[in-house]
Write a protein that holds these residues in place. Structure first.
Motif, PDB file in Angstrom:
ATOM      1  N   UNK A 296      51.326  56.598  15.211  1.00 56.62           N
ATOM      2  CA  UNK A 296      50.797  55.241  15.155  1.00 56.62           C
ATOM      3  C   UNK A 296      49.647  55.029  16.131  1.00 56.62           C
ATOM      4  N   UNK A 297      49.301  56.081  16.869  1.00 57.05           N
ATOM      5  CA  UNK A 297      48.231  56.052  17.862  1.00 57.05           C
ATOM      6  C   UNK A 297      48.531  55.093  19.015  1.00 57.05           C
ATOM      7  N   UNK A 298      49.800  54.816  19.212  1.00 55.16           N
ATOM      8  CA  UNK A 298      50.199  54.029  20.380  1.00 55.16           C
ATOM      9  C   UNK A 298      50.179  54.903  21.627  1.00 55.16           C
ATOM     10  N   UNK A 299      50.425  56.198  21.444  1.00 57.21           N
ATOM     11  CA  UNK A 299      50.265  57.162  22.527  1.00 57.21           C
ATOM     12  C   UNK A 299      49.355  58.280  22.035  1.00 57.21           C
ATOM     13  N   UNK A 300      48.728  58.953  22.973  1.00 51.88           N
ATOM     14  CA  UNK A 300      47.842  60.067  22.645  1.00 51.88           C
ATOM     15  C   UNK A 300      48.574  61.380  22.885  1.00 51.88           C
ATOM     16  N   UNK A 301      48.541  62.267  21.901  1.00 52.15           N
ATOM     17  CA  UNK A 301      49.218  63.550  22.005  1.00 52.15           C
ATOM     18  C   UNK A 301      48.193  64.671  22.115  1.00 52.15           C
ATOM     19  N   UNK A 333      53.361  69.838  24.947  1.00 58.31           N
ATOM     20  CA  UNK A 333      53.013  68.569  24.318  1.00 58.31           C
ATOM     21  C   UNK A 333      52.876  67.505  25.413  1.00 58.31           C
ATOM     22  N   UNK A 334      51.657  67.015  25.610  1.00 58.68           N
ATOM     23  CA  UNK A 334      51.396  65.961  26.594  1.00 58.68           C
ATOM     24  C   UNK A 334      51.213  64.635  25.870  1.00 58.68           C
ATOM     25  N   UNK A 335      52.029  63.644  26.238  1.00 54.46           N
ATOM     26  CA  UNK A 335      51.967  62.312  25.634  1.00 54.46           C
ATOM     27  C   UNK A 335      51.441  61.324  26.681  1.00 54.46           C
ATOM     28  N   UNK A 336      50.389  60.597  26.341  1.00 58.82           N
ATOM     29  CA  UNK A 336      49.798  59.632  27.265  1.00 58.82           C
ATOM     30  C   UNK A 336      49.708  58.264  26.625  1.00 58.82           C
ATOM     31  N   UNK A 337      49.935  57.240  27.448  1.00 57.62           N
ATOM     32  CA  UNK A 337      49.781  55.856  27.015  1.00 57.62           C
ATOM     33  C   UNK A 337      48.846  55.155  27.982  1.00 57.62           C
ATOM     34  N   UNK A 338      47.728  54.639  27.454  1.00 61.75           N
ATOM     35  CA  UNK A 338      46.713  53.977  28.297  1.00 61.75           C
ATOM     36  C   UNK A 338      46.270  54.891  29.437  1.00 61.75           C
ATOM     37  N   UNK A 339      46.175  56.177  29.158  1.00 64.78           N
ATOM     38  CA  UNK A 339      45.717  57.132  30.150  1.00 64.78           C
ATOM     39  C   UNK A 339      46.796  57.674  31.059  1.00 64.78           C
TER      40      UNK A 339
END
Length: 349
Positions: A296-301, A333-339
Motif C-alpha cells: 500500500x506504500x505506507x512503508x518503503x521496502x 528486508x528493510x521496512x521504513x516509515x517516513x524515513x
C-alpha cells in the motif's frame, strides 16, 4: 527519531549566561541527606611526591584536591543545598563538605524548576492512563487466515496516521494536565535531554538529572502483540522535551522515540531495527503486516541480497538474489516509515 508537534514563539534567553547549575536530587530530603549525597561528588584525590619518584607513596608525598562546588536541589521539596567538597591535605585525606550560601533568586528558580519537574512527570503519568481511539481505520486489513491481532505497537509505528494520532493525543493530554496544576510561568521552565532550565531577572539557571535518574518519558503500552507470549507487553517509549510556551502558557512538546526501551512485535525496537545484527524473524504476522503496508506504500521496502552461511556469494545484478551453489542464499528486508527504520529482517532459503 525526533517528533516536533507544534511551534510557538518561545521566550528567548540568548543574551543570558548561566548563573548557577545544580543537580536534581531524589534522596535530598533533608540537610544531612543532601550533605551525605554531596560527599559522593568529591573530586579525585591528587598526590605528588616533592622528592620525585612514585607519587603514590614515600615520606615526601602530599595529597589533596581543589574544592568543587556542588549544588543539590530536592526533587520533592525544591529545597536547595550548596557545598564545597574537597579532600584534606593531611593523611588520611578525608573528604570535607563545607556548607555554602545560595542567593534568594537561585533558591526561587531552583524551587520552580523542581516543581516543573514534578508537574511534567505527573502530567505524563496521567496522560498515559488515557486510552486513544483512532479516528482512521488501520491500513492493515487483517483479512488473512493467520488472524493476526490489530491495535499493536507495530500497527501504530508502521502506520503514519496512527502514529500522528498517538503523538497528538500525547501532546494534548500532557498539556491539559500540565495546565491543571496552575504552574507559574515567570521563570519560563524548559525540559531538555539532561534536565531543566529557566531564566529569572536576566540570568539563566539549570538543573541536571542525577546519573541514575531517567529523563521524563512517556510510555504507551499495548495489550496485543504479534508475539503475545513473551512475558513483556509491547510499548512505545518517548523521551519528552519542551521548547517553548504559547500565549496561554501551554507547553510545546517534542517526543524522541527510544528504540532500546520500546518493544514492538515482541522484540526490542532496537533489535528489530538490527542494532545487534539482522534478526531472522519467523513470525508470520510481523512479515504479513509489513508486506501489506509495503504494497500500500505506507512503508518503503528495500531488499538487499546477501550471501548466507558465511560463504562468498557470486555477483549478480542489483535487486536479484545472489547465489552460491554451496551456501544458503539470504535477503535482508528493510521496512521504513517516513524515513524511520521500522524493521530489518533476514530471510534465508
Amino acid at each position: 527519531m525526533n517528533f516536533k508537534l507544534s511551534i510557538f514563539t518561545a521566550t528567548l534567553l540568548s543574551c543570558n549566561v548561566f548563573a548557577e547549575d545544580a543537580i536534581l536530587c531524589d534522596s535530598c530530603t533533608s540537610y544531612e541527606a543532601a550533605r551525605n549525597q554531596a560527599e559522593k561528588y568529591a573530586p579525585e584525590l591528587e598526590c605528588h611526591n616533592s622528592g620525585g619518584g612514585d607519587p603514590s607513596f614515600g615520606p615526601s608525598m602530599t595529597c589533596g584536591s581543589t574544592a568543587k562546588r556542588i549544588t543539590l536541589v530536592s526533587s520533592l521539596s525544591g529545597a536547595t543545598y550548596s557545598f564545597d567538597v574537597y579532600h584534606e591535605n593531611v593523611e588520611p585525606w578525608s573528604v570535607v563538605v563545607s556548607t555554602k550560601s545560595v542567593s534568594a533568586d537561585a533558591e526561587y528558580v531552583f524551587r520552580e524548576l523542581a516543581k516543573f519537574h514534578r508537574t511534567l512527570t505527573s502530567s505524563i503519568r496521567e496522560a498515559e492512563k488515557e486510552d486513544i481511539s483512532y479516528s482512521s481505520p488501520s491500513l492493515y486489513s487483517a483479512q488473512t487466515e493467520s488472524n493476526c491481532p490489530t491495535g499493536t505497537a507495530l500497527d501504530t509505528l508502521a502506520d503514519p496516521n496512527k502514529l500522528e494520532q498517538l503523538m497528538t493525543k500525547m501532546e494534548l493530554q500532557i498539556s491539559t494536565n500540565y495546565m491543571s496544576h496552575n504552574n507559574r510561568a515567570n521563570v519560563n521552565p524548559r525540559a531538555y535531554a539532561s534536565g531543566y532550565a529557566g531564566g529569572y531577572k536576566g540570568f539563566s539557571y539549570s538543573v541536571t538529572h542525577e546519573a541514575s535518574r531517567q529523563v521524563p518519558t512517556y510510555v504507551e503500552t499495548f495489550d496485543f502483540s504479534e508475539r503475545p507470549n513473551t512475558g513483556v507487553k509491547d510499548r512505545l517509549v518517548f523521551r519528552v522535551g519542551t521548547f517553548g510556551t504559547d500565549e496561554n502558557n501551554i507547553k510545546s512538546l517534542t517526543f524522541d522515540l527510544i528504540p532500546d526501551a520500546s518493544r514492538v512485535g515482541g522484540y526490542t525496537l532496537s533489535g528489530l531495527q538490527g542494532k545487534n545484527g539482522t534478526l531472522k524473524v519467523d513470525n508470520a504476522c510481523i512479515r504479513e503486516k509489513l508486506d501489506e503496508l509495503a504494497q500500500q506504500q505506507a512503508v518503503t521496502l528495500t531488499v538487499t541480497p546477501v550471501g548466507g552461511g558465511g560463504g562468498v556469494p557470486s555477483l549478480g545484478t542489483p535487486g536479484e538474489t545472489l547465489t552460491n551453489p554451496t551456501k544458503t542464499t539470504c535477503k535482508i528486508y528493510d521496512y521504513r516509515s517516513s524515513g524511520m527504520l521500522i524493521a530489518s529482517l533476514l530471510e534465508c532459503e
